[in-house]
Design a protein around this motif. Structure first.
Motif, PDB file in Angstrom:
ATOM      1  N   LYS A 161       0.790  -1.227   0.000  1.00 20.89           N
ATOM      2  CA  LYS A 161       0.000   0.000   0.000  1.00 20.89           C
ATOM      3  C   LYS A 161       0.826   1.283   0.000  1.00 20.89           C
ATOM      4  O   LYS A 161       0.318   2.329  -0.397  1.00 20.89           O
ATOM      5  CB  LYS A 161      -0.968   0.013   1.187  1.00 20.89           C
ATOM      6  N   ILE A 162       2.068   1.216   0.459  1.00 28.89           N
ATOM      7  CA  ILE A 162       2.882   2.430   0.538  1.00 28.89           C
ATOM      8  C   ILE A 162       3.756   2.636  -0.699  1.00 28.89           C
ATOM      9  O   ILE A 162       4.475   3.632  -0.790  1.00 28.89           O
ATOM     10  CB  ILE A 162       3.772   2.449   1.795  1.00 28.89           C
ATOM     11  N   PHE A 168       0.554   4.005 -11.018  1.00 29.17           N
ATOM     12  CA  PHE A 168      -0.548   4.111 -10.070  1.00 29.17           C
ATOM     13  C   PHE A 168       0.088   4.331  -8.704  1.00 29.17           C
ATOM     14  O   PHE A 168       0.679   3.418  -8.137  1.00 29.17           O
ATOM     15  CB  PHE A 168      -1.378   2.824 -10.088  1.00 29.17           C
ATOM     16  N   SER A 169      -0.030   5.543  -8.193  1.00 30.62           N
ATOM     17  CA  SER A 169       0.637   5.896  -6.955  1.00 30.62           C
ATOM     18  C   SER A 169      -0.061   5.292  -5.746  1.00 30.62           C
ATOM     19  O   SER A 169      -1.219   4.866  -5.809  1.00 30.62           O
ATOM     20  CB  SER A 169       0.716   7.415  -6.799  1.00 30.62           C
ATOM     21  N   SER A 207      -4.403  -0.669 -13.002  1.00 29.72           N
ATOM     22  CA  SER A 207      -5.198  -0.804 -11.794  1.00 29.72           C
ATOM     23  C   SER A 207      -4.388  -1.553 -10.745  1.00 29.72           C
ATOM     24  O   SER A 207      -3.392  -2.199 -11.062  1.00 29.72           O
ATOM     25  CB  SER A 207      -6.518  -1.528 -12.077  1.00 29.72           C
ATOM     26  N   ARG A 208      -4.804  -1.430  -9.497  1.00 24.87           N
ATOM     27  CA  ARG A 208      -4.132  -2.170  -8.439  1.00 24.87           C
ATOM     28  C   ARG A 208      -5.167  -2.709  -7.468  1.00 24.87           C
ATOM     29  O   ARG A 208      -6.208  -2.092  -7.232  1.00 24.87           O
ATOM     30  CB  ARG A 208      -3.081  -1.318  -7.732  1.00 24.87           C
ATOM     31  N   THR A 217      -1.565  -6.896  -6.173  1.00 29.31           N
ATOM     32  CA  THR A 217      -1.287  -7.005  -7.597  1.00 29.31           C
ATOM     33  C   THR A 217      -1.539  -5.685  -8.306  1.00 29.31           C
ATOM     34  O   THR A 217      -2.345  -4.866  -7.864  1.00 29.31           O
ATOM     35  CB  THR A 217      -2.139  -8.087  -8.272  1.00 29.31           C
ATOM     36  N   VAL A 218      -0.848  -5.510  -9.406  1.00 26.80           N
ATOM     37  CA  VAL A 218      -1.089  -4.392 -10.303  1.00 26.80           C
ATOM     38  C   VAL A 218      -1.282  -4.966 -11.694  1.00 26.80           C
ATOM     39  O   VAL A 218      -0.574  -5.895 -12.093  1.00 26.80           O
ATOM     40  CB  VAL A 218       0.055  -3.360 -10.249  1.00 26.80           C
ATOM     41  N   THR A 219      -2.242  -4.431 -12.414  1.00 24.73           N
ATOM     42  CA  THR A 219      -2.631  -4.966 -13.703  1.00 24.73           C
ATOM     43  C   THR A 219      -2.557  -3.889 -14.769  1.00 24.73           C
ATOM     44  O   THR A 219      -2.860  -2.727 -14.510  1.00 24.73           O
ATOM     45  CB  THR A 219      -4.060  -5.529 -13.639  1.00 24.73           C
ATOM     46  N   LEU A 220      -2.144  -4.281 -15.943  1.00 26.67           N
ATOM     47  CA  LEU A 220      -2.144  -3.388 -17.093  1.00 26.67           C
ATOM     48  C   LEU A 220      -3.013  -4.006 -18.178  1.00 26.67           C
ATOM     49  O   LEU A 220      -2.643  -5.022 -18.767  1.00 26.67           O
ATOM     50  CB  LEU A 220      -0.724  -3.154 -17.616  1.00 26.67           C
ATOM     51  N   GLN A 221      -4.154  -3.393 -18.418  1.00 24.98           N
ATOM     52  CA  GLN A 221      -5.045  -3.827 -19.479  1.00 24.98           C
ATOM     53  C   GLN A 221      -4.699  -3.059 -20.740  1.00 24.98           C
ATOM     54  O   GLN A 221      -4.741  -1.830 -20.748  1.00 24.98           O
ATOM     55  CB  GLN A 221      -6.504  -3.591 -19.093  1.00 24.98           C
TER      56      GLN A 221
END
Length: 118
Positions: free
Chosen positions: A30-31, A51-52, A70-71, A77-81
Motif C-alpha cells: 500500500k505504501i 498508479f501511486s 489498476s491495483r 497485484t497491479v494490472t495493465l489492461q
C-alpha cells in the motif's frame, strides 16, 4: 524476500488486447507507487503507466486511452489492461515498485515480452 512476478505477456495481432499482471510480495504494498515500464529493442526504458500509493494514475501519451492500470490491495497485484495494440507496443514490459522513505528504493520484475505482429 521482495519479489515482483509478471505474467500475461505473449504474441497478439495489431488491434488485439492483452492483460499483464504483476504480483508483489515482500513489500508493504500500500505504501509503494506501482508502475509499468517497457523497453523496446534499441530504445530506452520508458514509463508506460503508473498508479501511486495515493491513488493517482498517469500514462504515457502513446498509450493513453488504450491502456488502463489498476491495483488490487487485497491481492497485492497491479494490472495493465492493453487494448488496440500496435506494433510499436512491442517491448519487454517490467513491473516496478517505488518508495522514497525510509530509503529511496526501486524494485523490478523480471519482465515479460509483448509482441504485436501480424
Amino acid at each position: 524476500q521482495v519479489q515482483l512476478v509478471e505474467s500475461g505477456g505473449g504474441l497478439v495481432q495489431p488491434g488485439g488486447s492483452l492483460t499483464l499482471s504483476c504480483a508483489a510480495s515482500g513489500i508493504m504494498f500500500k505504501i509503494y507507487d506501482m508502475a509499468w515500464y517497457r523497453q523496446a529493442p534499441g530504445a530506452q526504458r520508458e514509463l508506460v503507466a503508473a498508479f501511486s500509493s495515493g491513488g493517482t494514475t498517469n500514462y504515457a501519451d502513446s498509450v493513453k486511452g488504450r491502456f488502463t492500470i489498476s491495483r488490487d490491495s487485497a491481492k497485492n497485484t497491479v494490472t495493465l489492461q492493453m487494448s488496440n495494440l500496435k506494433p510499436e507496443d512491442t517491448a519487454v514490459y517490467y513491473c516496478n515498485a517505488y518508495r522514497r522513505l525510509p530509503i529511496r528504493t526501486h524494485y523490478w520484475g523480471q519482465g515479460t515480452q509483448v509482441t504485436v505482429s501480424s
